[in-house]
Enzyme design. Structure first.
Site, PDB file in Angstrom:
ATOM      1  N   CYS A 279       0.780  -1.245   0.000  1.00  0.00           N
ATOM      2  CA  CYS A 279       0.000   0.000   0.000  1.00  0.00           C
ATOM      3  C   CYS A 279       0.808   1.290   0.000  1.00  0.00           C
ATOM      4  CB  CYS A 279      -0.927   0.001   1.202  1.00  0.00           C
ATOM      5  SG  CYS A 279      -2.155  -1.302   1.104  1.00  0.00           S
ATOM      6  N   ARG A 445      16.096  -4.492  11.633  1.00  0.00           N
ATOM      7  CA  ARG A 445      14.864  -4.235  12.385  1.00  0.00           C
ATOM      8  C   ARG A 445      15.136  -3.867  13.835  1.00  0.00           C
ATOM      9  NH1 ARG A 445      10.218  -3.658   9.316  1.00  0.00           N
ATOM     10  NH2 ARG A 445      10.426  -4.932   7.469  1.00  0.00           N
TER      11      ARG A 445
HETATM   12  N1  LIG Z   1      -3.528  -5.362   1.660  1.00  0.00           N
HETATM   13  C1  LIG Z   1      -3.879  -4.471   2.565  1.00  0.00           C
HETATM   14  O1  LIG Z   1      -3.430  -4.511   3.699  1.00  0.00           O
HETATM   15  C2  LIG Z   1      -4.852  -3.376   2.220  1.00  0.00           C
HETATM   16  C3  LIG Z   1      -5.375  -2.594   3.253  1.00  0.00           C
HETATM   17  C4  LIG Z   1      -6.278  -1.587   2.937  1.00  0.00           C
HETATM   18  C5  LIG Z   1      -6.660  -1.390   1.618  1.00  0.00           C
HETATM   19  N2  LIG Z   1      -6.146  -2.167   0.629  1.00  0.00           N
HETATM   20  C6  LIG Z   1      -6.648  -1.974  -0.728  1.00  0.00           C
HETATM   21  O2  LIG Z   1      -7.614  -3.011  -0.970  1.00  0.00           O
HETATM   22  C7  LIG Z   1      -7.579  -3.415  -2.348  1.00  0.00           C
HETATM   23  C8  LIG Z   1      -7.355  -4.916  -2.428  1.00  0.00           C
HETATM   24  O3  LIG Z   1      -6.103  -5.206  -1.875  1.00  0.00           O
HETATM   25  P1  LIG Z   1      -5.655  -6.705  -1.566  1.00  0.00           P
HETATM   26  O4  LIG Z   1      -4.358  -6.607  -0.831  1.00  0.00           O
HETATM   27  O5  LIG Z   1      -6.786  -7.453  -0.948  1.00  0.00           O
HETATM   28  O6  LIG Z   1      -5.416  -7.262  -3.062  1.00  0.00           O
HETATM   29  P2  LIG Z   1      -5.268  -8.774  -3.522  1.00  0.00           P
HETATM   30  O7  LIG Z   1      -4.486  -8.750  -4.773  1.00  0.00           O
HETATM   31  O8  LIG Z   1      -4.817  -9.622  -2.376  1.00  0.00           O
HETATM   32  O9  LIG Z   1      -6.773  -9.239  -3.848  1.00  0.00           O
HETATM   33  C9  LIG Z   1      -7.532  -8.749  -4.903  1.00  0.00           C
HETATM   34  C10 LIG Z   1      -8.339  -9.903  -5.493  1.00  0.00           C
HETATM   35  O10 LIG Z   1      -9.256  -9.373  -6.449  1.00  0.00           O
HETATM   36  C11 LIG Z   1      -9.437 -10.363  -7.459  1.00  0.00           C
HETATM   37  N3  LIG Z   1     -10.023  -9.755  -8.646  1.00  0.00           N
HETATM   38  C12 LIG Z   1      -9.487  -8.820  -9.485  1.00  0.00           C
HETATM   39  N4  LIG Z   1     -10.365  -8.498 -10.452  1.00  0.00           N
HETATM   40  C13 LIG Z   1     -11.480  -9.231 -10.238  1.00  0.00           C
HETATM   41  C14 LIG Z   1     -12.738  -9.328 -10.893  1.00  0.00           C
HETATM   42  N5  LIG Z   1     -13.024  -8.572 -11.957  1.00  0.00           N
HETATM   43  N6  LIG Z   1     -13.649 -10.192 -10.407  1.00  0.00           N
HETATM   44  C15 LIG Z   1     -13.378 -10.954  -9.325  1.00  0.00           C
HETATM   45  N7  LIG Z   1     -12.214 -10.899  -8.652  1.00  0.00           N
HETATM   46  C16 LIG Z   1     -11.270 -10.041  -9.103  1.00  0.00           C
HETATM   47  C17 LIG Z   1      -8.041 -10.900  -7.667  1.00  0.00           C
HETATM   48  O11 LIG Z   1      -8.079 -12.178  -8.295  1.00  0.00           O
HETATM   49  C18 LIG Z   1      -7.503 -10.945  -6.227  1.00  0.00           C
HETATM   50  O12 LIG Z   1      -7.683 -12.217  -5.624  1.00  0.00           O
HETATM   51  C19 LIG Z   1      -6.489  -2.572  -2.996  1.00  0.00           C
HETATM   52  O13 LIG Z   1      -7.087  -1.433  -3.580  1.00  0.00           O
HETATM   53  C20 LIG Z   1      -5.625  -2.142  -1.828  1.00  0.00           C
HETATM   54  O14 LIG Z   1      -4.977  -0.922  -2.067  1.00  0.00           O
HETATM   55  C21 LIG Z   1      -5.263  -3.164   0.913  1.00  0.00           C
HETATM   56  O1  LIG Z   2       7.397   2.258  12.758  1.00  0.00           O
HETATM   57  C1  LIG Z   2       7.294   1.580  11.727  1.00  0.00           C
HETATM   58  C2  LIG Z   2       6.058   1.101  11.239  1.00  0.00           C
HETATM   59  C3  LIG Z   2       6.037   0.368  10.063  1.00  0.00           C
HETATM   60  N1  LIG Z   2       7.178   0.119   9.391  1.00  0.00           N
HETATM   61  C4  LIG Z   2       7.131  -0.646   8.131  1.00  0.00           C
HETATM   62  O2  LIG Z   2       6.153  -0.074   7.284  1.00  0.00           O
HETATM   63  C5  LIG Z   2       5.561  -1.074   6.465  1.00  0.00           C
HETATM   64  C6  LIG Z   2       4.048  -1.021   6.561  1.00  0.00           C
HETATM   65  O3  LIG Z   2       3.650  -1.451   7.837  1.00  0.00           O
HETATM   66  P1  LIG Z   2       2.133  -1.372   8.332  1.00  0.00           P
HETATM   67  O4  LIG Z   2       1.612  -0.023   8.057  1.00  0.00           O
HETATM   68  O5  LIG Z   2       2.104  -1.846   9.726  1.00  0.00           O
HETATM   69  O6  LIG Z   2       1.428  -2.494   7.427  1.00  0.00           O
HETATM   70  P2  LIG Z   2       0.432  -2.410   6.172  1.00  0.00           P
HETATM   71  O7  LIG Z   2      -0.303  -3.695   6.149  1.00  0.00           O
HETATM   72  O8  LIG Z   2       1.180  -1.993   4.959  1.00  0.00           O
HETATM   73  O9  LIG Z   2      -0.647  -1.283   6.560  1.00  0.00           O
HETATM   74  C7  LIG Z   2      -0.639   0.021   6.012  1.00  0.00           C
HETATM   75  O10 LIG Z   2      -1.255   0.020   4.734  1.00  0.00           O
HETATM   76  C8  LIG Z   2      -2.604  -0.477   4.758  1.00  0.00           C
HETATM   77  C9  LIG Z   2      -3.052  -0.539   3.312  1.00  0.00           C
HETATM   78  O11 LIG Z   2      -3.522   0.658   2.823  1.00  0.00           O
HETATM   79  C10 LIG Z   2      -3.446   0.438   5.625  1.00  0.00           C
HETATM   80  O12 LIG Z   2      -4.788  -0.028   5.625  1.00  0.00           O
HETATM   81  C11 LIG Z   2      -2.880   0.471   7.034  1.00  0.00           C
HETATM   82  O13 LIG Z   2      -3.643   1.374   7.843  1.00  0.00           O
HETATM   83  C12 LIG Z   2      -1.427   0.914   6.964  1.00  0.00           C
HETATM   84  O14 LIG Z   2      -0.838   0.868   8.270  1.00  0.00           O
HETATM   85  C13 LIG Z   2       6.159  -2.409   6.929  1.00  0.00           C
HETATM   86  O15 LIG Z   2       7.200  -2.786   6.061  1.00  0.00           O
HETATM   87  C14 LIG Z   2       6.694  -2.095   8.308  1.00  0.00           C
HETATM   88  O16 LIG Z   2       7.755  -2.928   8.673  1.00  0.00           O
HETATM   89  C15 LIG Z   2       8.394   0.581   9.859  1.00  0.00           C
HETATM   90  O17 LIG Z   2       9.432   0.359   9.245  1.00  0.00           O
HETATM   91  N2  LIG Z   2       8.418   1.307  11.013  1.00  0.00           N
END
Ligand SMILES: NC(=O)c1ccc[n+]([C@@H]2O[C@H](COP(=O)([O-])OP(=O)(O)OC[C@H]3O[C@@H](n4cnc5c(N)ncnc54)[C@H](O)[C@@H]3O)[C@@H](O)[C@H]2O)c1
Ligand SMILES: O=c1ccn([C@@H]2O[C@H](COP(=O)(O)OP(=O)(O)O[C@H]3O[C@H](CO)[C@@H](O)[C@H](O)[C@H]3O)[C@@H](O)[C@H]2O)c(=O)[nH]1
Length: 467
Positions: A279, A445
């Protein structure tokens, strides 16, 4: 309006855990998570919950409780759309790798495909929820597609923005107990009704004062802003880590000292080998691109610096290994502890380990990796994706070990890339005895016990700590 059936398109790191928690907390709502990736859906349906496609502490128990009761995973996207009153779009929105905005803008092709599919299938009114992270004003494009490509028989769509703030590794805790839930929608009466329908879903377990409602644009932009601020803190402390190393200050002490100022706060001040994850980089690049398209060059440059600093941090960690090992790592074994972008996840997207390994392989090092949750195929796919060398060369240069002691055996140096707790519990004397001498540890780390390691005989380097 009471929601009885929810569909979520996208069974990834967000769709899977988010919907599992909604289903667990709302037994009266049927939740169907669909994906075009049949292998992923099969894994979500695996009877053995240890085989779920996403590793998150506590997820297995939530899935075990709700799956088959009111939580379903399926590849039948049309059916789930048809049956639901509310459809979450939780598909991936990666950085574009082609065309205009390449390397910066969010690729919205998956979102657009979802919108077209909803428009094609829908036979009655639907609330469409943006769960994916999207550029500000995407809702108007989605609305346009839904209104103009559908069946044309008066079906009404309401678009809500409901960004997800969970962090990987703590997804279940974050979902159960969120700092806030953000819902953006139209200011019209229909828009407000849709917002209320989603508020009612979350209100099953989230206190109403923590459910914030805004207009759509504020909600979309708040998600990018939150990630930009969080990543900026990491880049800020990482910038100071380099200065600490030069001056004899200790970045952990500096972080503690500034974090006790209630205006700054103690969280997200851990210096590291650089932030990773799917992200931060993608969302900041997207923010930079949006600012540029509005001609806001100073705003764009300001946020781009967060990425520049992060790239520098990863590179200087690799450079330091090379220069400390007498300016050559050619043919030397460097053991990596950790490949995931943070602990307690099997996700490796944008992990610093990938880039550090790439740099060291360029220097002809032999890298051996141990990570408790990341499989070998994932590591090789990460390296292959960079296109720096052939797949065969990546497999020659990088060895994946199932055992940490084996990874470290005969190594010239150990690099800690992920802060997995188990690394702290190792028998470091045993590891030392099996290494080349002098035995180096590069702790990216800052998790290991410096005094203990030095006493054993290691040459220990910790990010952000000067001599
Ligand atoms: N990973 C996180 O921690 C996190 C946190 C907050 C927000 N987000 C946001 O959420 C969204 C999803 O992230 P993610 O990490 O879950 O992605 P991901 O790649 O793990 O999952 C997305 C899924 O969507 C499916 N997909 C794509 N097009 C499709 C379609 N047309 N029909 C059905 N399935 C379809 C893919 O096959 C995949 O399994 C992104 O926009 C990301 O920025 C991610
Ligand atoms: O003090 C810190 C905190 C985090 N990290 C690094 O930063 C990255 C992201 O960490 P973290 O934010 O905990 O994990 P994510 O799952 O990427 O979550 C972020 O990204 C998500 C996707 O958008 C959001 O939903 C969350 O709120 C946001 O924290 C990792 O590599 C961590 O190791 C550091 O190096 N130092």
């Amino acid at each position: 309006m009471k929601i009885k059936n929810i569909c979520c398109i996208g069974a990834g790191y967000v769709g899977g855990p988010t919907m599992a928690v909604i289903a667990q907390k709302c037994p009266h709502i049927n939740v169907t998570v669909v994906d075009i990736n049949a292998d992923r859906i099969a894994a979500w349906n695996d009877e053995d919950v240890s085989k779920l496609p996403v590793y998150e502490p506590g997820l297995d128990a939530v899935v075990a409780e709700a799956r088959g009761r009111n939580l379903f995973f399926s590849t039948d996207v049309d059916k789930a759309i048809d049956e639901a009153e509310m459809i979450f779009m939780s598909v991936n929105t990666p950085t574009k790798t082609y065309g205009k905005g390449k390397g910066m803008a969010a690729d919205l092709k998956y979102i657009e495909l979802c919108a077209r599919q909803i428009a094609r299938v829908a036979k009655d009114d639907k609330i469409v929820v943006e769960k994916s992270t999207l550029p500000v004003r995407t809702a108007s494009a989605i609305k346009n597609i839904l209104d103009n490509t559908g069946n044309g028989n008066g079906i009404k769509f309401q678009i809500l923005s409901n960004p997800e703030f969970l962090a990987e590794g703590t997804a279940i805790a974050d979902l159960m107990n969120p700092d806030r839930v953000l819902i953006g929608g139209d200011t019209t009466p229909e828009g407000q009704e849709a917002i209320q329908a989603l508020v009612d879903v979350y209100a099953n377990w989230v206190p109403e004062e923590q459910i914030l409602t805004t207009n759509v644009w504020s909600s979309e932009l708040s998600k990018l802003t939150a990630n930009a601020f969080l990543a900026q803190r990491v880049s800020s402390i990482n910038a100071m880590s380099e200065l600490c190393e030069k001056t004899g200050a200790d970045v952990n002490e500096v972080a503690k000292a500034i974090g006790m100022d209630s205006r700054i706060g103690p969280k997200f001040l851990k210096a590291s080998v650089g932030f990773g994850g799917s992200c931060f980089q993608k969302d900041i690049l997207n923010l930079v691109y949006i600012a540029k398209t509005y001609g806001l060059d100073e705003v764009a440059d300001y946020w781009e610096q967060v990425i520049i600093m992060n790239d520098h941090q990863k590179r200087r960690f690799a450079d330091n290994i090379v220069s400390t090992l007498y300016n050559t790592v050619s043919g030397k074994k460097i053991a990596f502890l950790g490949w995931a972008f943070k602990k307690d996840t099997n996700d490796t997207r944008e992990s610093a380990a990938i880039y550090v390994a790439d740099d060291l392989l360029n220097e002809q090092a032999k890298v051996s990796v141990y990570d408790p949750k990341v499989v070998a195929e994932r590591m090789y796919a990460d390296l292959d994706y960079l296109n720096t060398r052939t797949a065969e060369e990546n497999r020659e240069g990088l060895e994946v070990c199932k055992d940490s002691y084996q990874a470290c055996e005969g190594a010239h140096a150990i690099a800690v890339l992920t802060e997995w707790d188990e690394f702290k519990t190792y028998d470091w004397k045993k590891i030392y005895d099996q290494m080349q001498k002098p035995a180096f540890v590069f702790d990216g780390r800052g998790i290991l016990d410096k005094e203990q390691l030095k006493e054993i005989g290691f040459v220990y380097y910790k990010i952000g700590e000067g001599e």
